[in-house]
Scaffold this motif. Sequence first.
Motif, mmCIF file in Angstrom:
data_model
loop_
_atom_site.group_PDB
_atom_site.id
_atom_site.type_symbol
_atom_site.label_atom_id
_atom_site.label_comp_id
_atom_site.label_asym_id
_atom_site.label_seq_id
_atom_site.Cartn_x
_atom_site.Cartn_y
_atom_site.Cartn_z
ATOM 1 N N ASP A 236 -5.139 -1.883 -1.935
ATOM 2 C CA ASP A 236 -5.338 -0.333 -2.702
ATOM 3 C C ASP A 236 -3.936 0.208 -2.581
ATOM 4 O O ASP A 236 -3.295 0.520 -1.794
ATOM 5 C CB ASP A 236 -6.499 0.247 -2.476
ATOM 6 C CG ASP A 236 -6.969 1.347 -3.131
ATOM 7 O OD1 ASP A 236 -5.996 2.313 -3.394
ATOM 8 O OD2 ASP A 236 -7.870 1.353 -4.118
ATOM 9 N N PRO A 237 -3.285 0.220 -4.085
ATOM 10 C CA PRO A 237 -2.212 0.930 -3.944
ATOM 11 C C PRO A 237 -2.286 2.337 -3.560
ATOM 12 O O PRO A 237 -1.131 2.739 -2.840
ATOM 13 C CB PRO A 237 -1.666 0.765 -5.685
ATOM 14 C CG PRO A 237 -3.199 0.723 -6.280
ATOM 15 C CD PRO A 237 -3.961 0.013 -5.304
ATOM 16 N N LEU A 238 -3.194 2.988 -3.519
ATOM 17 C CA LEU A 238 -3.191 4.516 -3.187
ATOM 18 C C LEU A 238 -3.448 4.613 -1.830
ATOM 19 O O LEU A 238 -2.564 5.501 -1.088
ATOM 20 C CB LEU A 238 -4.412 5.220 -3.766
ATOM 21 C CG LEU A 238 -4.463 5.444 -5.166
ATOM 22 C CD1 LEU A 238 -5.718 6.237 -5.862
ATOM 23 C CD2 LEU A 238 -3.111 6.288 -5.721
ATOM 24 N N VAL A 239 -4.263 3.563 -1.332
ATOM 25 C CA VAL A 239 -4.081 3.547 0.249
ATOM 26 C C VAL A 239 -2.848 3.048 0.840
ATOM 27 O O VAL A 239 -2.404 3.936 1.932
ATOM 28 C CB VAL A 239 -5.177 2.538 0.843
ATOM 29 C CG1 VAL A 239 -5.392 2.256 2.267
ATOM 30 C CG2 VAL A 239 -6.688 3.167 0.354
ATOM 31 N N TRP A 240 -1.864 2.454 0.208
ATOM 32 C CA TRP A 240 -0.790 1.677 0.694
ATOM 33 C C TRP A 240 -0.079 2.885 0.671
ATOM 34 O O TRP A 240 0.904 3.035 1.493
ATOM 35 C CB TRP A 240 -0.494 0.712 -0.203
ATOM 36 C CG TRP A 240 1.264 0.071 0.048
ATOM 37 C CD1 TRP A 240 1.543 -0.858 1.082
ATOM 38 C CD2 TRP A 240 2.174 0.300 -0.382
ATOM 39 N NE1 TRP A 240 2.681 -1.213 1.123
ATOM 40 C CE2 TRP A 240 3.323 -0.129 0.114
ATOM 41 C CE3 TRP A 240 2.353 1.500 -1.422
ATOM 42 C CZ2 TRP A 240 4.591 -0.058 -0.218
ATOM 43 C CZ3 TRP A 240 3.806 1.730 -1.950
ATOM 44 C CH2 TRP A 240 4.729 0.977 -1.136
ATOM 45 N N LEU A 241 0.137 3.678 -0.656
ATOM 46 C CA LEU A 241 1.141 4.785 -0.692
ATOM 47 C C LEU A 241 0.769 5.933 0.478
ATOM 48 O O LEU A 241 1.787 6.305 0.912
ATOM 49 C CB LEU A 241 1.065 5.264 -2.075
ATOM 50 C CG LEU A 241 1.910 6.432 -2.191
ATOM 51 C CD1 LEU A 241 3.223 5.994 -2.183
ATOM 52 C CD2 LEU A 241 1.551 7.020 -3.638
ATOM 53 N N GLY A 242 -0.361 6.253 0.594
ATOM 54 C CA GLY A 242 -0.964 6.852 1.584
ATOM 55 C C GLY A 242 -0.356 6.661 3.031
ATOM 56 O O GLY A 242 0.250 7.524 3.766
#
Length: 255
Positions: A236-242
């Motif tokens: 998940d890109p948001l999880v990765w960014l976080g």
Amino acid sequence: MSYKAKFRVWRGEGGEGSLEDFTVEVNEGEVVLDVIHRLQATQAPDLAVRWNCKAGKCGSCSMEINGKPRLGCMTRMSTFTEDETITVTPMRTFPVIKDLVTDVSFNYQKAREIPSFTPPDNVKPGEYRMQQIDVERSQEFRKCIECFMCNNVCHVIRDHEENKTAFAGPRYLMRIAELDMHPYDVAERKNAAQEEHGLGYCNITKCCTEVCPEHIKITDNALIPMKERVVDRKYDPLVWLGSKIFKRSGSGQKS
């Protein structure tokens, strides 16, 4: 009403052996385990078979009947025709000790590798509060009687002995999924399921669900949701960014 049935039963030790033919009496209302016991009493006193409760709740009498994993105590003779030859063999995935008894220690080893329920340090026993929906989600998995037929039928280890070191099997991946669903469990289950217990080996053929005597929907309710949560965590890109932001923030504080 009774009749004579033809049985073909595996006899042997340590992986060496063969199928032996028997003709044995069957009475109305009996199950396969009854007939195996009659064989012991009348024709093969040294025939080894594991059993305990004879009520479908202990999981001890797992065997393969006409090639399908079943509980001997729950397989009624009325499901077969009187002229049918019934073949009874030990579970194929596990080493044979003698006749129909297999060494299932693989399963207990996998159980020991999974960390137990891990609650947060700041919540004391007796202070847990759960929503009913969270209780119900995992209740189904607690019906497991550990017959190990799901692990026996799973082709990942049934056909590939070399995978046993890296794959926990459906039974214990279900256990990991159950713990991961628990709102008070704080252990890291997702990465462990994928990296240590072989969740990625499972290709959701649902063969484990098909043989479960408790009708647990292992694939649909445990393995697939666990796979989804693992994918969310990893891709998940948001999880990765976080994770990158928090990692960078943590590194800054340490320096």
